[in-house]
Scaffold this motif. Structure first.
Motif, PDB file in Angstrom:
ATOM      1  N   GLY A   3      11.299  39.287  70.756  1.00 31.64           N
ATOM      2  CA  GLY A   3      11.174  38.854  72.142  1.00 31.64           C
ATOM      3  C   GLY A   3      12.499  38.526  72.795  1.00 31.64           C
ATOM      4  N   ASN A   4      12.388  37.963  73.974  1.00 33.50           N
ATOM      5  CA  ASN A   4      13.586  37.619  74.736  1.00 33.50           C
ATOM      6  C   ASN A   4      14.339  36.475  74.083  1.00 33.50           C
ATOM      7  OD1 ASN A   4      12.991  39.570  76.608  1.00 33.50           O
ATOM      8  ND2 ASN A   4      11.903  38.164  77.962  1.00 33.50           N
ATOM      9  N   THR A  50      18.531  41.420  76.608  1.00 30.01           N
ATOM     10  CA  THR A  50      17.760  42.244  77.548  1.00 30.01           C
ATOM     11  C   THR A  50      18.673  42.997  78.515  1.00 30.01           C
ATOM     12  OG1 THR A  50      17.468  40.366  79.045  1.00 30.01           O
ATOM     13  CG2 THR A  50      15.716  40.773  77.452  1.00 30.01           C
ATOM     14  N   GLU A  51      19.934  42.556  78.654  1.00 28.64           N
ATOM     15  CA  GLU A  51      20.907  43.227  79.513  1.00 28.64           C
ATOM     16  C   GLU A  51      21.717  44.279  78.755  1.00 28.64           C
ATOM     17  OE1 GLU A  51      22.905  40.266  82.410  1.00 28.64           O
ATOM     18  OE2 GLU A  51      22.490  39.117  80.574  1.00 28.64           O
ATOM     19  N   MET A  52      21.476  44.389  77.460  1.00 30.35           N
ATOM     20  CA  MET A  52      22.257  45.295  76.628  1.00 30.35           C
ATOM     21  C   MET A  52      21.583  46.651  76.520  1.00 30.35           C
ATOM     22  SD  MET A  52      23.530  42.719  73.675  1.00 30.35           S
ATOM     23  CE  MET A  52      24.040  41.062  74.103  1.00 30.35           C
ATOM     24  N   ASP A  53      22.281  47.586  75.879  1.00 30.53           N
ATOM     25  CA  ASP A  53      21.722  48.924  75.762  1.00 30.53           C
ATOM     26  C   ASP A  53      20.534  48.950  74.800  1.00 30.53           C
ATOM     27  OD1 ASP A  53      22.654  49.139  73.137  1.00 30.53           O
ATOM     28  OD2 ASP A  53      24.122  50.692  73.563  1.00 30.53           O
ATOM     29  N   ARG A  91      18.538  45.927  72.838  1.00 25.70           N
ATOM     30  CA  ARG A  91      17.380  45.505  73.638  1.00 25.70           C
ATOM     31  C   ARG A  91      16.057  45.837  72.960  1.00 25.70           C
ATOM     32  NH1 ARG A  91      18.637  48.062  78.171  1.00 25.70           N
ATOM     33  NH2 ARG A  91      17.477  49.910  77.641  1.00 25.70           N
ATOM     34  N   SER A  92      15.985  46.987  72.298  1.00 25.33           N
ATOM     35  CA  SER A  92      14.727  47.409  71.671  1.00 25.33           C
ATOM     36  C   SER A  92      14.816  47.427  70.156  1.00 25.33           C
ATOM     37  CB  SER A  92      14.350  48.805  72.177  1.00 25.33           C
ATOM     38  OG  SER A  92      14.128  48.767  73.556  1.00 25.33           O
ATOM     39  N   HIS A  93      15.719  46.651  69.586  1.00 28.14           N
ATOM     40  CA  HIS A  93      15.867  46.626  68.132  1.00 28.14           C
ATOM     41  C   HIS A  93      14.577  46.137  67.492  1.00 28.14           C
ATOM     42  CE1 HIS A  93      17.386  45.737  64.131  1.00 28.14           C
ATOM     43  NE2 HIS A  93      18.432  46.487  64.437  1.00 28.14           N
ATOM     44  N   GLU A  94      14.179  46.779  66.404  1.00 23.40           N
ATOM     45  CA  GLU A  94      12.906  46.457  65.755  1.00 23.40           C
ATOM     46  C   GLU A  94      12.834  45.025  65.238  1.00 23.40           C
ATOM     47  OE1 GLU A  94      12.215  48.501  61.976  1.00 23.40           O
ATOM     48  OE2 GLU A  94      14.360  48.962  61.926  1.00 23.40           O
TER      49      GLU A  94
END
Length: 166
Positions: free
Chosen positions: A40-41, A26-29, A33-36
């Motif tokens: 979740g976290n 969640t701290e990454m680009d 962070r939004s990889h398909e």
């Protein structure tokens, strides 16, 4: 937390420094962070970066990224745990010509041109993306019963029949 993010890779290697820390996806680009496939976290991943020189006195960075990441199973679409345990040995070169020459003589070499500053976070993100499976799935996750056999003839069976009749 992973600090510092920006390092001088040649100085880091020459001084045989070590950097330890953790970083959550969640701290990454956006790429991570939004990889398909990310389900979740996830708990922070453990990162270790060490610098040194090899037997040819070439500076290098050893990067280790480890931890558990929940990914989406591409068969059942439910979370599956992916154990990340990635190591990279990145040899640093002064220019593109030397890098190309070294890569031609050693096809297993991981190398890069040493810039004045590099982002440790970007190195970690790239390593994670290269390590992620192409199609994550549970070890014993099969196609649901009935989906494979729909009662229709296999279209390839017709082709096989045509081939054998010649």
């Amino acid at each position: 937390m992973l600090e510092p993010d920006l390092i001088d890779p040649l100085a880091f290697a020459a001084e045989k420094r070590e950097l330890r820390g953790s970083l959550s996806p969640t701290e990454m680009d956006e790429r991570v962070r939004s990889h398909e496939y990310l389900a979740g976290n996830t708990a922070p991943l453990q990162i270790v970066l060490r610098g040194s020189k090899d037997k040819w006195q070439r500076p290098f960075l050893d990067l280790h990224v480890g931890g558990s990441m929940p990914l989406v199973c591409q068969c059942c679409m439910k979370p599956v745990e992916f154990e990340l345990d990635e190591n990279a040995h990145i040899v640093l070169f002064a220019d593109e010509g030397r890098l190309d020459e070294a890569m031609l003589s050693d096809d297993e070499l991981e190398g890069m041109v040493a810039e004045r500053e590099i982002s440790v976070r970007t190195l970690v993100e790239d390593q994670i993306l290269m390590a992620m499976p192409y199609a994550p799935r549970h070890e014993n996750c099969g196609v649901p019963t009935g989906a494979a056999d729909s009662g229709r003839p296999n279209p390839f069976a017709v082709l096989a029949g045509l081939k054998s009749s010649k």
